[in-house]
Each structure stands twice: as structure tokens, then as C-alpha cells.
Design a protein around this motif. Structure first.
Motif, PDB file in Angstrom:
ATOM      1  N   ARG A 123      -3.903 -15.204  15.117  1.00  0.00           N
ATOM      2  CA  ARG A 123      -2.596 -15.772  14.813  1.00  0.00           C
ATOM      3  C   ARG A 123      -1.818 -14.838  13.904  1.00  0.00           C
ATOM      4  O   ARG A 123      -2.385 -13.957  13.238  1.00  0.00           O
ATOM      5  N   ARG A 124      -0.497 -15.023  13.905  1.00  0.00           N
ATOM      6  CA  ARG A 124       0.377 -14.349  12.946  1.00  0.00           C
ATOM      7  C   ARG A 124       0.492 -15.218  11.700  1.00  0.00           C
ATOM      8  O   ARG A 124       0.339 -16.430  11.754  1.00  0.00           O
ATOM      9  N   GLU A 125       0.798 -14.568  10.567  1.00  0.00           N
ATOM     10  CA  GLU A 125       1.014 -15.281   9.306  1.00  0.00           C
ATOM     11  C   GLU A 125      -0.163 -16.211   8.991  1.00  0.00           C
ATOM     12  O   GLU A 125       0.021 -17.417   8.797  1.00  0.00           O
ATOM     13  N   TYR A 126      -1.356 -15.646   8.954  1.00  0.00           N
ATOM     14  CA  TYR A 126      -2.535 -16.445   8.615  1.00  0.00           C
ATOM     15  C   TYR A 126      -2.508 -16.730   7.118  1.00  0.00           C
ATOM     16  O   TYR A 126      -2.546 -15.818   6.298  1.00  0.00           O
ATOM     17  N   MET A 127      -2.420 -17.992   6.745  1.00  0.00           N
ATOM     18  CA  MET A 127      -2.230 -18.370   5.347  1.00  0.00           C
ATOM     19  C   MET A 127      -3.542 -18.309   4.569  1.00  0.00           C
ATOM     20  O   MET A 127      -4.570 -18.794   5.031  1.00  0.00           O
ATOM     21  N   THR A 128      -3.465 -17.700   3.390  1.00  0.00           N
ATOM     22  CA  THR A 128      -4.569 -17.713   2.436  1.00  0.00           C
ATOM     23  C   THR A 128      -4.060 -18.345   1.145  1.00  0.00           C
ATOM     24  O   THR A 128      -2.863 -18.640   1.004  1.00  0.00           O
ATOM     25  N   ALA A 129      -4.948 -18.499   0.193  1.00  0.00           N
ATOM     26  CA  ALA A 129      -4.565 -19.120  -1.079  1.00  0.00           C
ATOM     27  C   ALA A 129      -3.605 -18.251  -1.882  1.00  0.00           C
ATOM     28  O   ALA A 129      -2.930 -18.741  -2.792  1.00  0.00           O
ATOM     29  N   ILE A 130      -3.501 -16.964  -1.554  1.00  0.00           N
ATOM     30  CA  ILE A 130      -2.620 -16.066  -2.309  1.00  0.00           C
ATOM     31  C   ILE A 130      -1.484 -15.525  -1.444  1.00  0.00           C
ATOM     32  O   ILE A 130      -0.775 -14.614  -1.851  1.00  0.00           O
ATOM     33  N   GLY A 131      -1.292 -16.099  -0.268  1.00  0.00           N
ATOM     34  CA  GLY A 131      -0.197 -15.660   0.578  1.00  0.00           C
ATOM     35  C   GLY A 131      -0.647 -15.423   2.004  1.00  0.00           C
ATOM     36  O   GLY A 131      -1.848 -15.427   2.301  1.00  0.00           O
ATOM     37  N   PRO A 132       0.322 -15.199   2.908  1.00  0.00           N
ATOM     38  CA  PRO A 132      -0.013 -15.035   4.323  1.00  0.00           C
ATOM     39  C   PRO A 132      -0.395 -13.605   4.684  1.00  0.00           C
ATOM     40  O   PRO A 132       0.260 -12.652   4.273  1.00  0.00           O
ATOM     41  N   VAL A 133      -1.468 -13.473   5.453  1.00  0.00           N
ATOM     42  CA  VAL A 133      -1.817 -12.194   6.066  1.00  0.00           C
ATOM     43  C   VAL A 133      -0.954 -12.037   7.310  1.00  0.00           C
ATOM     44  O   VAL A 133      -0.811 -12.982   8.096  1.00  0.00           O
ATOM     45  N   ASP A 134      -0.370 -10.870   7.501  1.00  0.00           N
ATOM     46  CA  ASP A 134       0.582 -10.678   8.597  1.00  0.00           C
ATOM     47  C   ASP A 134      -0.033 -11.016   9.954  1.00  0.00           C
ATOM     48  O   ASP A 134       0.565 -11.732  10.755  1.00  0.00           O
ATOM     49  N   ILE A 135      -1.208 -10.468  10.219  1.00  0.00           N
ATOM     50  CA  ILE A 135      -1.877 -10.725  11.493  1.00  0.00           C
ATOM     51  C   ILE A 135      -3.376 -10.875  11.257  1.00  0.00           C
ATOM     52  O   ILE A 135      -3.980 -10.071  10.543  1.00  0.00           O
ATOM     53  N   LEU A 136      -3.950 -11.901  11.861  1.00  0.00           N
ATOM     54  CA  LEU A 136      -5.406 -12.046  11.901  1.00  0.00           C
ATOM     55  C   LEU A 136      -5.830 -11.863  13.348  1.00  0.00           C
ATOM     56  O   LEU A 136      -5.312 -12.518  14.245  1.00  0.00           O
ATOM     57  N   ALA A 137      -6.764 -10.937  13.554  1.00  0.00           N
ATOM     58  CA  ALA A 137      -7.239 -10.639  14.901  1.00  0.00           C
ATOM     59  C   ALA A 137      -8.768 -10.615  14.904  1.00  0.00           C
ATOM     60  O   ALA A 137      -9.408 -10.771  13.862  1.00  0.00           O
ATOM     61  N   ARG A 138      -9.341 -10.412  16.083  1.00  0.00           N
ATOM     62  CA  ARG A 138     -10.782 -10.199  16.219  1.00  0.00           C
ATOM     63  C   ARG A 138     -11.002  -8.943  17.032  1.00  0.00           C
ATOM     64  O   ARG A 138     -10.261  -8.674  17.993  1.00  0.00           O
TER      65      ARG A 138
END
Length: 231
Positions: A134-149
Motif C-alpha cells: 500500500r501507499r502511505e503506510y501509517m506508523t506511530a511516527i508518520g506514514p511510510v511512502d510505500i510499503l512493498a514486498r
């Protein structure tokens, strides 16, 4: 917009004092009420200016000013402070008014949001077998631009910048430290992607085990100007 080219001197009084001696300058009066004083140099930056909200008043010179060659006096007073810009005009060489209409504003191309969308659509640029989570994968300190495998199913966090510097690497490092504590995600590797990556940022990223991806925005849009390079 009113454009006046005139021989003039300028005094600024208020929180500070400034003086521009007699010379030929461009006086720009905008529809928002601002006045900018330009010379034939200095690029876009005016020599002096008064920002809105302010009021422009035109007056005849006093006898003393007239004897010194002044033909018009412009006083621009700030509405919320005591600041004043006083323009003493000696000779007007040009005076014109132009209706510019409503400006649509600056439309930026190649911003991070565009890069994120294109890379998500072309996730294979990360390497063979990569898939988008997904795009904008949310973490506790902000969104990661892209999460991939990757092809092995391991999580990959991608941080995107137009120009990659050390701050961007530090930002991705914080995401990786946090995400690798999540047993549902770990192990998570990082990719630092940008149109241009500064040498110091590349060195820091590689030292931390983060891959660097240089993106060719024009190619990603479909213009044949090269291939993104993975280092």
C-alpha cells in the motif's frame, strides 16, 4: 497591476529605516495593494517593498520638495503598524496599468506525490518480484511512502524525495527501527528513492543497509529519456 518607471528616491520608516538615493527604478503596484521597488538587477528580489494590507496615497510635493525636483509623492502606509514607504518621484518615463485576471497558481510537476503514485504503479522498479502492499503506510511516527514486498515476501519500506539528503535517510531509518519491532512486518528492509541523491546521503544509507534508487521522472511518465538505476 500598475507599472511605473520613474526617477525616484525611496525612504522606509518604521521598525527600521532605509534609504534608496535618486535613481531610475520600476515601481510595481499590485492589485492586492502591495508596492515593490525594483532595479534592473537583483533577479526577482525588490530593493524595498510594502506588503498588504496597506494604503497607497498620492500627493503633491511640498514647496521644498518641488524645489528639489520632486513632482509626486507616494506614501504607502501599513494598516497594522506604523511602517511607511515614501517614494519621491522626480520624472516618470512610463506609466501603464494591466488587468492580469485571477492567477491559477503554480502547478508543480515531479513532486513527491507524483513520484509516489508512479512508483506504486511501476513497483517492479524496486526489483523483480516486488509487489505493492500500500501507499502511505501509517506508523506511530508518520506514514511510510510505500510499503512493498520483495520476491521472498519480505517487507520493504520506501521513502521518496525529489532530492535525497541526509534528513531523508534519517527519516527512513526511524521508520525501519519502528517497523522492525512489529513481528507481523519484520524483517523490513529500506529503499531510499529520489530523482537525485546527494553523495553524503548515499554514503549514510549504504552504511545502514538501505538501498538507493535514483528515479528518472520523465521515463516514469513514459518519456524515453533513460532507465531508473538501482544501486
Amino acid at each position: 497591476m500598475r507599472l511605473v518607471i520613474a526617477t525616484c528616491s525611496v525612504e522606509y520608516a518604521g521598525r527600521l529605516s532605509a534609504h534608496l538615493p535618486l535613481a531610475t527604478r520600476l515601481l510595481m503596484v499590485k492589485a492586492d495593494g502591495s508596492l515593490l521597488v525594483h532595479s534592473d538587477g537583483g533577479s526577482y528580489k525588490p530593493l524595498n517593498w510594502m506588503s498588504p494590507p496597506c494604503t497607497l496615497t498620492l500627493a503633491e510635493p511640498t514647496d521644498e520638495q518641488a524645489s528639489a525636483g520632486v513632482t509626486q509623492v507616494w506614501t504607502v502606509a501599513a494598516n497594522k503598524t506604523d511602517d511607511k514607504l515614501i517614494v519621491s518621484i522626480h520624472e516618470v518615463q512610463h506609466d501603464s496599468a494591466h488587468e492580469l485576471g485571477v492567477d491559477p497558481g503554480l502547478v508543480k510537476d515531479g513532486v513527491e506525490a507524483h513520484l509516489q503514485k508512479l512508483l506504486a504503479e511501476q513497483i517492479g522498479l524496486l526489483g523483480d518480484g516486488h509487489t505493492l502492499v500500500r501507499r502511505e503506510y501509517m506508523t506511530a511516527i508518520g506514514p511510510v511512502d510505500i510499503l512493498a514486498r520483495d520476491a521472498s515476501g519480505r517487507s520493504v519500506a520506501v521513502e521518496l524525495k525529489r532530492r535525497g539528503d541526509i534528513d531523508g535517510v534519517e527519516q527512513l531509518t526511524r521508520y525501519l527501527e519502528l517497523m522492525n519491532r512489529d513481528p507481523h512486518l519484520a524483517p523490513v528492509t529500506g529503499v531510499f528513492a529520489a530523482q537525485e541523491i546527494k553523495p553524503q546521503a548515499r554514503t549514510l544509507a549504504e552504511d545502514r543497509g538501505i538501498r538507493c534508487l535514483v528515479l528518472d521522472y520523465e521515463t516514469m511518465k513514459g518519456v524515453d529519456s533513460g532507465v531508473p538505476t538501482l544501486f
